[in-house]
Structure formats: C-alpha cells, structure tokens
Design an enzyme around this catalytic site. Structure first.
Site, short mmCIF file in Angstrom:
data_model
loop_
_atom_site.label_atom_id
_atom_site.label_comp_id
_atom_site.label_asym_id
_atom_site.label_seq_id
_atom_site.Cartn_x
_atom_site.Cartn_y
_atom_site.Cartn_z
CD GLU A 186 -6.75 5.69 -6.77
OE1 GLU A 186 -5.62 6.11 -6.52
OE2 GLU A 186 -7.13 4.54 -6.45
NE ARG A 211 37.41 -11.21 -1.89
CZ ARG A 211 38.50 -10.98 -2.62
NH1 ARG A 211 39.70 -11.02 -2.06
NH2 ARG A 211 38.41 -10.70 -3.91
N GLY A 221 -1.03 6.37 -16.24
CA GLY A 221 -1.80 5.76 -15.17
C GLY A 221 -1.66 4.25 -15.13
NE ARG A 280 63.27 -19.92 8.39
CZ ARG A 280 63.17 -21.00 9.16
NH1 ARG A 280 64.26 -21.58 9.65
NH2 ARG A 280 62.01 -21.50 9.42
NE ARG A 308 8.07 10.11 -3.65
CZ ARG A 308 7.05 9.53 -3.01
NH1 ARG A 308 6.94 9.67 -1.70
NH2 ARG A 308 6.17 8.79 -3.66
CE1 TYR A 330 0.27 -1.17 -8.75
CE2 TYR A 330 0.58 -0.18 -6.59
CZ TYR A 330 -0.18 -0.35 -7.73
OH TYR A 330 -1.38 0.29 -7.84
N GLY A 331 6.26 -3.51 -8.92
CA GLY A 331 7.66 -3.90 -8.77
C GLY A 331 8.35 -3.31 -7.56
C1 UD1 Z 1 -2.16 3.27 -6.71
C2 UD1 Z 1 -3.66 2.95 -6.69
C3 UD1 Z 1 -4.20 3.19 -5.29
C4 UD1 Z 1 -3.44 2.36 -4.27
C5 UD1 Z 1 -1.95 2.64 -4.36
C6 UD1 Z 1 -1.19 1.66 -3.52
C7 UD1 Z 1 -4.47 3.46 -8.94
C8 UD1 Z 1 -5.21 4.43 -9.76
N1 UD1 Z 1 -4.31 3.79 -7.64
O1 UD1 Z 1 -2.05 4.66 -6.46
O2 UD1 Z 1 -5.58 2.85 -5.25
O3 UD1 Z 1 -3.91 2.62 -2.96
O4 UD1 Z 1 -1.48 2.49 -5.74
O5 UD1 Z 1 0.15 2.00 -3.49
O6 UD1 Z 1 -4.07 2.43 -9.42
N2 UD1 Z 1 2.91 2.82 -12.70
C9 UD1 Z 1 3.29 2.57 -14.00
N3 UD1 Z 1 2.81 3.38 -14.99
C10 UD1 Z 1 1.96 4.41 -14.74
C11 UD1 Z 1 1.58 4.66 -13.42
C12 UD1 Z 1 2.07 3.84 -12.41
O7 UD1 Z 1 4.05 1.64 -14.26
O8 UD1 Z 1 1.56 5.09 -15.70
C13 UD1 Z 1 3.42 1.96 -11.63
C14 UD1 Z 1 4.35 2.71 -10.70
O9 UD1 Z 1 5.70 2.49 -11.05
C15 UD1 Z 1 4.05 2.10 -9.34
C16 UD1 Z 1 2.63 1.58 -9.48
O10 UD1 Z 1 2.34 1.54 -10.85
O11 UD1 Z 1 4.88 1.00 -9.06
C17 UD1 Z 1 1.64 2.45 -8.73
O12 UD1 Z 1 1.64 3.75 -9.27
P1 UD1 Z 1 1.46 5.04 -8.39
O13 UD1 Z 1 1.51 6.22 -9.26
O14 UD1 Z 1 2.36 4.98 -7.21
O15 UD1 Z 1 -0.06 4.86 -7.90
P2 UD1 Z 1 -0.70 5.53 -6.66
O16 UD1 Z 1 -1.15 6.87 -7.02
O17 UD1 Z 1 0.17 5.36 -5.49
#
Ligand code: UD1
Ligand code: MG
Length: 452
Positions: free
Chosen positions: A156, A317, A80, A424, A18, A103-104
């Site tokens: 979830e 700069r 996941g 000059r 996105r 999360y990054g």
């Molecule tokens: C996840 C949580 C949810 C929480 C929400 C908060 C789970 C199952 N669910 O859901 O409870 O409320 O975050 O934002 O954990 N990622 C990976 N590899 C994967 C999947 C995800 O690196 O295979 C990373 C994504 O880059 C992201 C983070 O994990 O930064 C969360 O993944 P995302 O798919 O957004 O999880 P949600 O469904 O939002």
C-alpha cells in the site's frame, strides 16, 4: 466461459462521503443504471454462478433490493478490504473454482478483462491474480511488486518505501482468487500497518509464503477508474457513452454527431438506424431497423418500429410503441400509446393512453384528454381515421375506422366508423362588418389625436 466455477464478491460497504449524497455511492447511475449493477452484469456475462455484494449496515433498505437476486452480506464496521471480503464468508460457503473480488464503484470493468483474469489464474495455477494498471498518477494506489515475472507482494502507498513508490504498475483492487483457499488466507491477514486496517492486498504475500504463485493481468486505466465524487461520476459516464457510441456505429447505426447522442445501458438500435444530433435515449428504448431519430428528440421506455421517423423535437415516454413506417414529428409527445403501421402525428400533439390504428392521420394540435385529475382513460382511434387539427379527444372515447373528426372539435362521444364527428358552433357571417369596424375605430383615433 471458463472451465471451473466462477463466483464474485463485490465490495460496496464504503459510505462514499465525497459524493455528498443521500443515495449510497454504488446506486449512483452510469448510463441510467446503478454502478454496482454494471459490475454485477460484467460478472454475470462471464457465467458467475454466485455473486455476493458486501454492504454497510445502513444499506439493507436500498442497496440490497437494488442488487437482488444477488446476495448481500453486511460488514458491520469498516475494518478494511480483507475484513469486507470476510463478511461474505457464510454466503460463499462451499465455494470452489475462482472467486473474483471487485469494487461496486468501479463500473467500467469489462467481461473480457474478467475472463482474462480467470483464465490466467487457471492456466498458471495461481492462488491470486491481480488486475494491474498504470495510472497517470500512481499516488495513493497499492504498488505491485514483482519477482521473476510473478507477483510477490502488494504494498500500500502509505506503507511503501520511496523505491517501492516509484513502481508504476498499480493494484486496481480487482482480484481472481482460488476459492479453495480464499478464506484461509483472509483469516491470516493482520492489521499491523499504516492504516491499522485488514488489507486484502496482504493475501498475495501470504499465498507466496505458502508456496503458491500469484500473477498479474494488466488492463487499461479507463476501465478501472473508481468513482469517488460527482466529477469522477461524470468521467465514468463519458467513458460509458463513448463505448456505446462506438458499439452502435460498429453495429451499423449512423450517428451524425456521436458526441451529442446519449445512450442508456439497455438502448437497442437495429441496423441502418440514423440518429441525428442531440438525441437522448433514456432507459428501455428499442429502435428497429431503418428508423430515423431526428435531432433534439428524447426517448424513454419506447419501441420504434421498422422505418419509423421520430422528431425533430419529439418526446417518446414509457409505453410509446410506434409501428413500422409511422411518424411522430415536431413537438409531439407520446405516452403509453400504440401507433399502427404508417400512422402519422406530425405536429404539436399529445397522445397519451391511446391506440391509433394503421394509417390514421392525427392533425396538428390534437390532444387526447386522458386525465380528469383522478383517473386515466383511453382513446381508441380506428385505422385510417383522420383527426382534424386542434381537436380535443376527451377519453374514454372511440373514433371508428375511417372516421373524420372536424378540426377544432372537442369530442366527448364515440364517432362511428366512416362517420364525420364535428363539434363546433355554427359559423356566422356579417357582411362588411370588418370594414365598418375599421372605419369607426380610425375615426375615434383621429378625434383623440386632435384633442392632444
Ligand atoms: C484499495 C487497495 C489498493 C488499490 C486501491 C484501488 C487495499 C488494502 N488497498 O485501496 O491497493 O490500489 O484500492 O482503488 O485493498 N471497502 C469496504 N469495506 C472496507 C473497506 C473498503 O467495503 O472496510 C470497499 C470500499 O467501499 C471501496 C473498496 O472497498 O469500494 C476499496 O476501498 P478503499 O478504502 O477505497 O481502498 P483504497 O485505500 O483505495
Ligand atoms: Mg479507494
């Protein structure tokens, strides 16, 4: 600081579609620094000994070098969040104490919240402590199900019952887990759920089945916002900026109009610094005590000395170093140049690749000609020198201490100490020539009008 070791796994394998960007999502910047580095910094500040960033297979060339020396682990297929943490198994080998999972793309998390989580896990002897929050719209978030004050399950949204969906306390995704059992728990996670994914959130229920308790720490929703698109990125930036403005003022900086001043993550301002409206601090700026940054100035990679004055409308700069009480005024650009104490360049000037001695005065419109189209060369101006207006100093060139350069000169050779350098042509004066010119032209115009 906590009593047992802390390490961290940061999930960043998501593509971030996105964002509609060629750049991986976690490298998009907040406050001039990639989001994932904000997270790593928060973790480092609470003394984490080891951090592993989980990336996608296509991120080895960009995310991995950006996060170094943090380790990276590759998650080959996105199965996941539990699967993502498992990808870090080798890098986390032998881990004990508390493992933080973050999360990054959640860059606003604070060290204070992380240490509260670690402390809560240690004090309660919990297997898992989850960071909860109450978003305005709980919509897609996992819900925290509690029982006897403890956390019993994370459900979830897609798998939740209508009653469970009414729970306002949500999973931010951030967890503190007992390192000794983390990978055992992860190995027991299955994917029999609405998304067919391995949910990290399942480790809460699994820990409870093993008679281990789980806890919750709550934090402000602001801190936990995840960035999914450019609009979120702008919101994260504005939260970051508000924090920095408040911190600057708390540390003794006057901001005349805080909301119009933009900081970078590493901006350093001394006490009694005044910043006027509409100033932008790019990365790498430090401003010493008592300095004044006047309106509409743009600074990056610059050091401003004690009591110095910059702007209005100045541009500093990288490599600009302004000595104590020096002045850089309107429409002056300084790049890779050192200004000695009390040196002044007040108007319409370019100083690049230069050294300017203490107390030197650089007149309006002075240009250091530092680039010949191929190479950069240096201009050295001695202390107390006076450079007349509209001078071009063709580098490499040296103006001695106390020397004067006559206005309008194009200086191509060194000027000795205390000498006058002037380049000059001789001024010519023709008496009454201007008057004669006007009379002649007026007559021509009158003749033309008659003919019309
Ligand atoms: C996840 C949580 C949810 C929480 C929400 C908060 C789970 C199952 N669910 O859901 O409870 O409320 O975050 O934002 O954990 N990622 C990976 N590899 C994967 C999947 C995800 O690196 O295979 C990373 C994504 O880059 C992201 C983070 O994990 O930064 C969360 O993944 P995302 O798919 O957004 O999880 P949600 O469904 O939002
Ligand atoms: Mg998400």
């Amino acid at each position: 600081m906590t009593s047992t070791p802390v390490s961290a796994v940061i999930l960043a394998a998501g593509k971030g579609t996105r964002m509609k960007s060629a750049l991986p999502k976690v490298l998009h910047a907040v406050g001039g620094r990639p989001m994932v580095l904000h997270v790593l910094d928060a973790v480092a500040r609470i003394g984490a000994a080891r951090s592993v960033v989980v990336i996608g297979p296509d991120m080895e060339g960009d995310v991995a070098p950006a996060v170094a020396p943090a380790l990276t682990a590759i998650q080959h297929a996105q199965a996941g969040t539990a699967d993502a943490v498992k990808a870090a198994r080798d890098e986390m080998a032998g881990v004990s104490g508390t493992v933080l999972i973050l999360y990054g793309d959640t860059p606003l998390i604070t060290p204070a919240t992380l240490s509260a989580m670690v402390a809560a896990r240690e004090a309660g002897g919990h297997a898992v402590v989850v960071l909860g929050f109450r978003p305005e719209d709980p919509g897609p978030y996992g819900r925290l199900v509690t029982e006897d004050g403890g956390l019993s399950q994370i459900i979830e949204a897609k798998d939740a019952s209508p009653t469970q969906l009414e729970i306002g306390l949500c999973n931010s995704g951030v967890m503190a887990v007992d390192g000794a059992i983390l990978f055992d728990l992860l190995d027991r996670v299955g994917n029999d759920n609405a998304k067919g994914e391995y949910y990290l959130t399942d480790i809460v229920g699994l820990a409870r089945q093993s008679q281990r308790s789980c806890g919750i720490v709550e934090a402000d929703a602001d801190e936990l916002m995840g960035v999914n698109d450019r609009a979120d990125l702008a919101v994260a930036e504005s939260v970051f900026q508000s924090r920095r403005r408040a911190a600057a003022m708390a540390a003794g900086v006057t901001l005349r109009d805080p909301s119009s001043v933009y900081f970078s993550w590493d901006t350093e301002l001394g006490s009694d610094v005044t910043v006027e409206p509409h100033v932008v601090f790019g990365p790498g700026v430090s401003v010493a005590d008592g300095a004044e940054i006047r309106a509409y100035s743009h600074l990056e990679g610059a050091e401003v000395g004690v009591g110095a004055q910059v702007g209005p409308f100045a541009r500093l700069r990288p490599g600009a170093k302004l000595g104590a009480k020096s002045r850089v005024g309107n429409f002056v650009e300084v790049k890779n140049a050192i200004l000695g104490e009390g040196a002044k360049a007040n108007h319409l000037t370019y100083l690049g690749d230069a050294e300017i001695g203490a107390g030197a005065n650089i007149g309006a419109g002075t240009i250091t000609c530092n680039y010949d189209g191929f190479l950069k060369s240096k201009t050295i101006i001695g202390k107390g020198a006076f450079i007349g207006s509209n001078s071009a100093l063709v580098a490499p060139v040296r103006i001695g201490a106390g020397a004067i350069v006559g206005a309008g000169s194009t200086i191509t050779r060194d000027v000795a100490e205390d000498a006058l350098g002037v380049e000059r042509s001789e001024q010519v004066e023709v008496p009454r020539a201007a008057a004669r010119f006007r009379e002649k032209k007026a007559a021509e115009k009158a003749k033309q009008k008659k003919q019309e």
